[in-house]
Design a protein around this motif. Sequence first.
Motif, PDB file in Angstrom:
ATOM      1  N   THR A 125       4.449   8.438 -10.782  1.00 38.78           N
ATOM      2  CA  THR A 125       4.066   9.618 -11.630  1.00 38.78           C
ATOM      3  C   THR A 125       5.349  10.666 -12.489  1.00 38.78           C
ATOM      4  O   THR A 125       5.578  11.022 -12.033  1.00 38.78           O
ATOM      5  N   ASN A 145      -6.840  -2.158 -13.080  1.00 40.21           N
ATOM      6  CA  ASN A 145      -7.984  -2.248 -12.249  1.00 40.21           C
ATOM      7  C   ASN A 145      -8.692  -3.218 -12.075  1.00 40.21           C
ATOM      8  O   ASN A 145     -10.169  -3.203 -11.611  1.00 40.21           O
ATOM      9  N   THR A 198       1.384  -0.994  -0.056  1.00 38.09           N
ATOM     10  CA  THR A 198      -0.034  -0.129   0.081  1.00 38.09           C
ATOM     11  C   THR A 198       0.905   1.383   0.046  1.00 38.09           C
ATOM     12  O   THR A 198       2.083   1.148   0.810  1.00 38.09           O
ATOM     13  N   THR A 199       0.012   2.399  -0.082  1.00 35.84           N
ATOM     14  CA  THR A 199       0.823   3.619  -0.498  1.00 35.84           C
ATOM     15  C   THR A 199       1.405   4.286   1.167  1.00 35.84           C
ATOM     16  O   THR A 199       2.246   4.255   1.368  1.00 35.84           O
ATOM     17  N   GLU A 249      -5.463   2.489  -6.567  1.00 33.49           N
ATOM     18  CA  GLU A 249      -5.256   4.010  -5.731  1.00 33.49           C
ATOM     19  C   GLU A 249      -4.619   4.218  -4.205  1.00 33.49           C
ATOM     20  O   GLU A 249      -3.716   5.057  -4.166  1.00 33.49           O
ATOM     21  N   THR A 250      -5.182   2.876  -4.208  1.00 36.26           N
ATOM     22  CA  THR A 250      -4.170   2.620  -2.057  1.00 36.26           C
ATOM     23  C   THR A 250      -2.616   2.052  -2.329  1.00 36.26           C
ATOM     24  O   THR A 250      -2.236   1.508  -0.867  1.00 36.26           O
ATOM     25  N   LYS A 309       4.264   1.821  -8.643  1.00 38.22           N
ATOM     26  CA  LYS A 309       3.138   3.033 -10.179  1.00 38.22           C
ATOM     27  C   LYS A 309       4.501   4.403  -9.234  1.00 38.22           C
ATOM     28  O   LYS A 309       4.810   4.252  -8.607  1.00 38.22           O
ATOM     29  N   THR A 357      -0.037   9.052 -13.642  1.00 37.11           N
ATOM     30  CA  THR A 357       0.362   8.649 -12.554  1.00 37.11           C
ATOM     31  C   THR A 357       0.155   6.406 -12.934  1.00 37.11           C
ATOM     32  O   THR A 357      -1.098   6.921 -13.416  1.00 37.11           O
ATOM     33  N   SER A 389       0.828   1.095  -4.173  1.00 34.11           N
ATOM     34  CA  SER A 389       1.775   2.038  -4.746  1.00 34.11           C
ATOM     35  C   SER A 389       2.936   0.708  -5.927  1.00 34.11           C
ATOM     36  O   SER A 389       4.157   1.086  -6.423  1.00 34.11           O
ATOM     37  N   ASP A 436      -7.400  -2.148  -5.040  1.00 34.68           N
ATOM     38  CA  ASP A 436      -7.991  -1.095  -5.468  1.00 34.68           C
ATOM     39  C   ASP A 436      -6.468  -0.124  -6.017  1.00 34.68           C
ATOM     40  O   ASP A 436      -5.582   0.469  -4.999  1.00 34.68           O
TER      41      ASP A 436
END
Length: 409
Positions: A83, A47, A28-29, A66-67, A81, A108, A69, A64
């Motif tokens: 950016t 996804n 996770t991030t 988004e959460t 991940k 990202t 890395s 998910d």
Amino acid sequence: MKQFALSIMLFFASFALNAQNVKGYYITTSGQRTEGYFKSVNFYNENNLLFTSAETGTDYAKVDPETVSEYGAGDDVVFKKFTVQLDDSKLMGTDVGPEKMPVWVTKTVFMNLIIDGDASLYSYTSDKGVKYFFDVKSKNIALNQLVYKQYMAKQNAIGENSQFRQQLYNSVSCPGDNVSAYSSLNYSKKEIQNVFRKYNSCTGSGKETKELEATASRKSKFTFTLLAGAGSTKVETGNIDPVPGSTTNTLFTGGAEMALTLPSGMFSFFFKAMYEDVSAETQITTTTPTRTSVDTHTIKSSFADLYIGPRYNFNFAGKHTLFADVAYAVAIPFGDTSRKHQTTTVDGTVSYYHEYTLKSDFFYTAGVGYQYNNKYGVEVHSDFSREYDGVDLTTVKLNRLWVNLRYTF
């Protein structure tokens, strides 16, 4: 013992059919790492990743992005991940735009790590093509794209922007390299990967370089292995009067194996062909007041052994694998067993000689082994009561414990 081996083999086979999850992880991030199993999917589509903590479970949860890395499978599939600025143009094709220069956008995205070293190579896959990115830690070169794109030039001709060649020469060339060596490079994983492999080797930066599989999804994989070793073989001859004893000797063996490893990496099915020579002799002397009898029993034969069965693989620390397997096998003999009888009495010596042709036999075997880096290995196997019928009800039993060295291509 045969029934036990068969039960284990059937258990492995049935379990493998229900264990096609791919062992993996995600981070996770916030830095929390979770181990578990992905449902066999396309890893490039973050996804649609489904994850469960149970090896054979069906209670999947969607990851998910988004959460998260980083995520990966085993030690050879890693997605991270970032950016970054990337060219949003279509890479190539007949419908490319007229812009020669990159169309930079900030996004990202998850990138697939191909080479992890002082100079690291990544790929990003989208509907606009596969684009490659790199960084060089010792030169403080941050992650950036290797630029290549096709564009529509005048008169509907396709032009090329091959800036990546100059980027590679400027950033990851080895001392003594000539720029001309880079002028013909293609924008392909194989050719770009070779440049990074060479650079990390020639600079000796001190950071271990690791190459990873950049596959779109985990698939079943075929491997071919050469084997060579030695075995301790106990030989017994039965159904002969008088009953001879047994003899044990060391024999050398060699062969090859083909294996299909399922997407999970935990189970394989293999076919193995081995060659061995067996040579043994036992002698019995019987003495009475009137005569002395000597019976010599000899077996001299070559065998072609064919094995088929399942294997369970346990991978740890990335490069190390322990495995256990069982197999059903047939041994085809190319030789005979013989009996020479000699009786000595006060009246003289009487001798006779018989040869008995061996027939093929089915048997079971079980073993364990270790493999390093999916290439070098060793295995120990035991064959269960291999019994060969000959003519006149003669039998020959072999009990073998053997050790093979393995090299996998």
